[in-house]
Design an enzyme around this catalytic site. Structure first.
Site, PDB file in Angstrom:
ATOM      1  N   GLU A 286       0.388 -66.858 -34.316  1.00  0.00           N
ATOM      2  CA  GLU A 286      -0.259 -66.859 -35.627  1.00  0.00           C
ATOM      3  C   GLU A 286      -1.594 -67.584 -35.599  1.00  0.00           C
ATOM      4  O   GLU A 286      -1.777 -68.540 -34.843  1.00  0.00           O
ATOM      5  CB  GLU A 286       0.629 -67.584 -36.638  1.00  0.00           C
ATOM      6  CG  GLU A 286       1.907 -66.870 -36.942  1.00  0.00           C
ATOM      7  CD  GLU A 286       2.808 -67.693 -37.838  1.00  0.00           C
ATOM      8  OE1 GLU A 286       3.875 -67.195 -38.182  1.00  0.00           O
ATOM      9  OE2 GLU A 286       2.429 -68.830 -38.182  1.00  0.00           O
TER      10      GLU A 286
ATOM     11  N   CYS B 296      -7.582 -71.924 -38.038  1.00  0.00           N
ATOM     12  CA  CYS B 296      -6.542 -72.680 -37.334  1.00  0.00           C
ATOM     13  C   CYS B 296      -5.987 -71.785 -36.220  1.00  0.00           C
ATOM     14  O   CYS B 296      -5.526 -70.674 -36.488  1.00  0.00           O
ATOM     15  CB  CYS B 296      -5.444 -73.076 -38.318  1.00  0.00           C
ATOM     16  SG  CYS B 296      -4.082 -73.944 -37.546  1.00  0.00           S
TER      17      CYS B 296
ATOM     18  N   CYS C 166       3.346 -73.198 -40.025  1.00  0.00           N
ATOM     19  CA  CYS C 166       3.150 -72.318 -38.883  1.00  0.00           C
ATOM     20  C   CYS C 166       4.496 -71.933 -38.282  1.00  0.00           C
ATOM     21  O   CYS C 166       5.420 -72.714 -38.229  1.00  0.00           O
ATOM     22  CB  CYS C 166       2.220 -72.931 -37.841  1.00  0.00           C
ATOM     23  SG  CYS C 166       2.866 -74.349 -36.989  1.00  0.00           S
TER      24      CYS C 166
ATOM     25  N   CYS D 112       6.952 -73.693 -29.272  1.00  0.00           N
ATOM     26  CA  CYS D 112       6.566 -75.073 -28.983  1.00  0.00           C
ATOM     27  C   CYS D 112       7.790 -75.852 -28.525  1.00  0.00           C
ATOM     28  O   CYS D 112       8.889 -75.657 -29.039  1.00  0.00           O
ATOM     29  CB  CYS D 112       5.970 -75.728 -30.229  1.00  0.00           C
ATOM     30  SG  CYS D 112       5.328 -77.384 -29.912  1.00  0.00           S
TER      31      CYS D 112
ATOM     32  N   CYS E 213       9.391 -81.160 -33.194  1.00  0.00           N
ATOM     33  CA  CYS E 213       9.164 -81.908 -34.444  1.00  0.00           C
ATOM     34  C   CYS E 213      10.171 -81.391 -35.477  1.00  0.00           C
ATOM     35  O   CYS E 213      10.261 -80.182 -35.707  1.00  0.00           O
ATOM     36  CB  CYS E 213       7.743 -81.728 -34.938  1.00  0.00           C
ATOM     37  SG  CYS E 213       6.514 -82.228 -33.705  1.00  0.00           S
TER      38      CYS E 213
ATOM     39  N   CYS F 190       9.457 -78.771 -38.368  1.00  0.00           N
ATOM     40  CA  CYS F 190       8.540 -77.675 -38.052  1.00  0.00           C
ATOM     41  C   CYS F 190       9.289 -76.381 -37.761  1.00  0.00           C
ATOM     42  O   CYS F 190      10.278 -76.372 -37.024  1.00  0.00           O
ATOM     43  CB  CYS F 190       7.695 -78.072 -36.843  1.00  0.00           C
ATOM     44  SG  CYS F 190       6.691 -76.713 -36.216  1.00  0.00           S
TER      45      CYS F 190
HETATM   46  S1  SF4 Z   1       4.479 -79.573 -35.491  1.00  0.00           S
HETATM   47 FE1  SF4 Z   1       5.550 -77.812 -34.581  1.00  0.00          FE
HETATM   48  S2  SF4 Z   1       3.977 -76.691 -33.445  1.00  0.00           S
HETATM   49 FE2  SF4 Z   1       3.146 -78.753 -33.864  1.00  0.00          FE
HETATM   50  S3  SF4 Z   1       3.700 -79.965 -32.060  1.00  0.00           S
HETATM   51 FE3  SF4 Z   1       5.382 -80.264 -33.530  1.00  0.00          FE
HETATM   52  S4  SF4 Z   1       6.906 -78.685 -33.012  1.00  0.00           S
HETATM   53 FE4  SF4 Z   1       4.968 -78.118 -32.007  1.00  0.00          FE
END
Ligand code: SF4
Length: 358
Positions: free
Chosen positions: A96, A111, A346, A118, A122, A125
């Protein structure tokens, strides 16, 4: 570039395209013209015969260069003009990119993603829920940039700033990130000013130092999200590896070389990190440093990996947090939520379209 796959122009910088031209028996001088035309057209398909190039160059481009490394798989536009693109890569995976119009009327910010999925985990997320798939190439980042520039141009605006804050941890894909930044900032190619480019990290200290060591005059943002290691480690697994003190020291080093403020991103989560005490602790962490704190509104993404149903802070709590930071003379801004109705967090568009089989 994969063996057996035709390279795309986004895969090259000027030096490597000149080398490729020489290997094809073409004059190097035509490589610059081709690449500049490619960027000037924002990567749009073109008939190279119409650009006054020798027929041997036109024939070689037709035979040996593919149209692009990605195609548009989905596009969503929010009421505020925020536009989210889902790009399908050559291997079928998707990423994206988001275009955000700014209130001044003639500019937009972009962005970009740096990885498919990933690994950072986190907890709040959406991207990380499907895990890490692979790093993006520099060409795949450049094509996101060009796709957003086409979007901006279509509404009569200019893509003015770029932030690497989409899917993935940029500093874990540093080589490709730097190659993409050089092309995006290069005169005659992307033409974005170095100072209009920001790299955002969860606080990978060796990566921050490696980025610092490049000496590039770009901006650094750190997703801190908590002022203390205990709260931070609950939200960001990387918080167990790199503590707040260590991260702040790396931000100091980055700032010292460039003289401009660095940025802390702080997503306010109800009852987790949004108390006045947290704000006071954050003010203590910032101290007299030249740091700008961006307060972000959380867009719910469902039950987290650890089974938590995170919610955004109430307006009252967010306001109190903001006032406390300001009372301690911390430069603080609210970053309003962009396009929440199109799944601004995202990874959401990607997840939904994957499920829907788009
Ligand atoms: S917020 Fe999401 S995309 Fe960004 S580093 Fe953390 S897990 Fe990865």
């Amino acid at each position: 570039m994969d063996a057996g796959v035709s390279p795309a122009l986004a895969d090259f910088d000027l030096a490597s395209l000149q080398e490729q031209f020489a290997a094809w028996g073409l004059k190097r001088v035509h490589a610059a013209r081709v690449l500049r035309t490619y960027y000037a057209r924002d990567g749009a398909e073109t008939d190279w015969a119409e650009h006054g190039l020798p027929s041997a160059v036109v024939a070689r481009l037709a035979a040996g260069v593919s149209g692009g490394v990605s195609t548009l798989a989905a596009r969503q536009v929010a009421a505020d003009g925020t536009t989210k693109l889902l790009l399908r890569l050559r291997d079928g995976r998707t990423v994206e990119s988001v275009m955000m119009p700014d209130h001044r009327g003639e500019r937009v910010a972009g962005c970009l993603s740096t990885q498919v999925g990933c690994a950072m985990g986190c907890d709040f997320c959406a991207t990380t829920k499907t895990g890490f798939e692979r790093n993006l190439s520099a060409g795949e980042m450049v094509e996101q940039f060009l796709a957003l520039r086409r979007e901006a141009r279509a509404i009569g605006r200019k893509l003015h700033t770029i932030v690497f804050m989409g899917m993935g941890e940029p500093l874990l894909n540093l080589e490709a990130l730097l190659a993409a930044i050089h092309r995006i900032a290069s005169n005659g190619l992307g033409n974005i000013g170095w100072r209009q480019i920001t790299v955002s990290t969860v606080g990978i200290v060796p990566g921050m130092d490696a980025l610092d060591a490049t000496g590039l005059n770009i901006n650094l943002a750190v997703s801190l999200h908590a002022p203390d290691d205990t709260t931070r480690a609950q939200l960001l697994p990387m918080g167990r590896r790199y503590g707040v003190v260590e991260i702040m020291a790396a931000m100091d080093r980055f700032q010292a070389r460039r003289g401009r403020p660095t940025i802390i991103q702080y997503c306010l989560l109800r009852g987790v990190n949004d108390s006045v005490e947290h704000a006071r602790a954050l003010a203590g962490v910032v101290g007299s440093r030249r740091i700008h704190v961006n307060l972000l509104t959380y867009n719910p993404t469902g039950i987290s990996l650890r089974g938590v149903d995170y919610q955004p802070s109430s307006d009252e709590a967010a306001e109190a947090f903001f006032r406390e930071l300001r009372a301690h003379k911390v430069v603080t801004h609210f970053r309003r939520s962009r396009g929440p109705e199109i799944d601004a967090a995202c990874g959401q568009l990607r997840r939904r379209t994957t499920v829907a089989g788009v």
